[in-house]
Design a protein around this motif. Structure first.
Motif, PDB file in Angstrom:
ATOM      1  N   ALA A   4      57.206 114.169  16.552  1.00  0.00           N
ATOM      2  CA  ALA A   4      56.208 113.493  15.722  1.00  0.00           C
ATOM      3  C   ALA A   4      56.759 112.179  15.190  1.00  0.00           C
ATOM      4  CB  ALA A   4      55.790 114.380  14.561  1.00  0.00           C
ATOM      5  N   VAL A   5      55.879 111.222  15.033  1.00  0.00           N
ATOM      6  CA  VAL A   5      56.224 109.970  14.370  1.00  0.00           C
ATOM      7  C   VAL A   5      56.359 110.272  12.890  1.00  0.00           C
ATOM      8  CG1 VAL A   5      55.316 107.695  13.751  1.00  0.00           C
ATOM      9  CG2 VAL A   5      55.024 108.558  16.076  1.00  0.00           C
ATOM     10  N   ARG A   6      57.427 109.752  12.278  1.00  0.00           N
ATOM     11  CA  ARG A   6      57.641 109.955  10.837  1.00  0.00           C
ATOM     12  C   ARG A   6      57.369 108.659  10.103  1.00  0.00           C
ATOM     13  NH1 ARG A   6      62.474 112.807   8.634  1.00  0.00           N
ATOM     14  NH2 ARG A   6      60.896 113.848   7.395  1.00  0.00           N
ATOM     15  N   VAL A   7      56.728 108.796   8.946  1.00  0.00           N
ATOM     16  CA  VAL A   7      56.387 107.658   8.101  1.00  0.00           C
ATOM     17  C   VAL A   7      56.938 107.916   6.705  1.00  0.00           C
ATOM     18  CG1 VAL A   7      54.458 106.397   7.068  1.00  0.00           C
ATOM     19  CG2 VAL A   7      54.305 107.160   9.435  1.00  0.00           C
ATOM     20  N   LEU A   8      57.560 106.892   6.124  1.00  0.00           N
ATOM     21  CA  LEU A   8      58.036 106.973   4.749  1.00  0.00           C
ATOM     22  C   LEU A   8      56.857 106.704   3.822  1.00  0.00           C
ATOM     23  CD1 LEU A   8      60.298 107.244   2.666  1.00  0.00           C
ATOM     24  CD2 LEU A   8      60.864 104.830   3.068  1.00  0.00           C
ATOM     25  N   VAL A   9      56.435 107.731   3.086  1.00  0.00           N
ATOM     26  CA  VAL A   9      55.285 107.646   2.192  1.00  0.00           C
ATOM     27  C   VAL A   9      55.788 107.520   0.753  1.00  0.00           C
ATOM     28  CG1 VAL A   9      53.247 108.856   1.299  1.00  0.00           C
ATOM     29  CG2 VAL A   9      53.836 109.013   3.731  1.00  0.00           C
ATOM     30  N   VAL A  10      55.280 106.500   0.041  1.00  0.00           N
ATOM     31  CA  VAL A  10      55.676 106.290  -1.349  1.00  0.00           C
ATOM     32  C   VAL A  10      54.407 106.332  -2.204  1.00  0.00           C
ATOM     33  CG1 VAL A  10      57.002 104.870  -2.942  1.00  0.00           C
ATOM     34  CG2 VAL A  10      57.480 104.749  -0.481  1.00  0.00           C
ATOM     35  N   GLU A  11      54.266 107.403  -2.958  1.00  0.00           N
ATOM     36  CA  GLU A  11      53.082 107.613  -3.804  1.00  0.00           C
ATOM     37  C   GLU A  11      53.527 108.388  -5.037  1.00  0.00           C
ATOM     38  OE1 GLU A  11      50.077 107.687  -5.787  1.00  0.00           O
ATOM     39  OE2 GLU A  11      49.535 106.821  -3.846  1.00  0.00           O
ATOM     40  N   ASP A  12      53.235 107.841  -6.222  1.00  0.00           N
ATOM     41  CA  ASP A  12      53.705 108.458  -7.457  1.00  0.00           C
ATOM     42  C   ASP A  12      52.779 109.533  -8.019  1.00  0.00           C
ATOM     43  OD1 ASP A  12      51.880 106.412  -8.038  1.00  0.00           O
ATOM     44  OD2 ASP A  12      52.742 106.038 -10.008  1.00  0.00           O
ATOM     45  N   GLU A  30      54.100 112.729  10.830  1.00  0.00           N
ATOM     46  CA  GLU A  30      54.854 113.452   9.824  1.00  0.00           C
ATOM     47  C   GLU A  30      55.199 112.527   8.662  1.00  0.00           C
ATOM     48  OE1 GLU A  30      59.139 115.719   9.773  1.00  0.00           O
ATOM     49  OE2 GLU A  30      58.000 115.677  11.646  1.00  0.00           O
ATOM     50  N   ALA A  31      55.087 113.030   7.438  1.00  0.00           N
ATOM     51  CA  ALA A  31      55.386 112.237   6.247  1.00  0.00           C
ATOM     52  C   ALA A  31      56.733 112.619   5.667  1.00  0.00           C
ATOM     53  CB  ALA A  31      54.302 112.443   5.194  1.00  0.00           C
ATOM     54  N   CYS A  32      57.488 111.612   5.274  1.00  0.00           N
ATOM     55  CA  CYS A  32      58.705 111.793   4.486  1.00  0.00           C
ATOM     56  C   CYS A  32      58.360 111.169   3.136  1.00  0.00           C
ATOM     57  CB  CYS A  32      59.876 111.088   5.151  1.00  0.00           C
ATOM     58  SG  CYS A  32      61.374 111.120   4.167  1.00  0.00           S
ATOM     59  N   SER A  33      58.007 111.986   2.157  1.00  0.00           N
ATOM     60  CA  SER A  33      57.415 111.491   0.915  1.00  0.00           C
ATOM     61  C   SER A  33      58.410 111.407  -0.233  1.00  0.00           C
ATOM     62  CB  SER A  33      56.262 112.391   0.490  1.00  0.00           C
ATOM     63  OG  SER A  33      55.287 112.437   1.499  1.00  0.00           O
ATOM     64  N   VAL A  34      58.286 110.311  -0.982  1.00  0.00           N
ATOM     65  CA  VAL A  34      59.035 110.107  -2.214  1.00  0.00           C
ATOM     66  C   VAL A  34      58.065 109.563  -3.255  1.00  0.00           C
ATOM     67  CG1 VAL A  34      61.277 109.759  -1.083  1.00  0.00           C
ATOM     68  CG2 VAL A  34      59.790 107.798  -1.527  1.00  0.00           C
TER      69      VAL A  34
END
Length: 125
Positions: A4-12, A30-34
């Motif tokens: 899967a393609v991974r995306v860096l997700v930034v949402e507070d 796929e999300a890598c969330s912070v």
């Protein structure tokens, strides 16, 4: 999701982050969330966890904004794909956003999000 393609997700905001993760997953992404710009910079600097794009809210509470985050990531990796999400800051995109970025205005449909990420990655490839 090994390929899967991974995306860096930034949402507070946790509920919005969960919505984004589900929307991306439905689109095969796929999300890598912070939850902060600072955490995103740390994650990105530590090897990006294989992320191929940045999907960031513009207003991230205290700390750096999504605008600043994208500029800093572009200093590390020029041309890195960036998608901004915002409701109130859309008029500032032309002056604050990095070149070649995409802006999605909240609220958006889940399919819009996955389509924007896919389109941006296809353009960057």
């Amino acid at each position: 999701m090994g390929n899967a393609v991974r995306v860096l997700v930034v949402e507070d905001e946790a509920l919005i982050c969960s919505f984004i993760e589900d929307a991306l997953l439905d689109g095969g992404i796929e999300a890598c969330s912070v939850s902060s710009g600072e955490a995103a910079l740390s994650t990105f600097s530590d090897g990006r966890k294989g992320c191929r794009a940045l999907l960031t809210d513009v207003n991230l509470g205290d700390g750096i904004t999504g605008w600043e985050l994208a500029r800093r990531i572009r200093e590390i990796t020029p041309g890195f794909p960036v998608i901004y999400m915002t409701s109130a800051s859309a008029p500032d995109w032309k002056s604050q956003g990095v070149d070649g970025s995409v802006l999605i205005e909240k609220p958006f449909a889940p399919a819009q999000l996955a389509a924007a990420v896919s389109q941006l990655l296809d353009t960057a490839a």
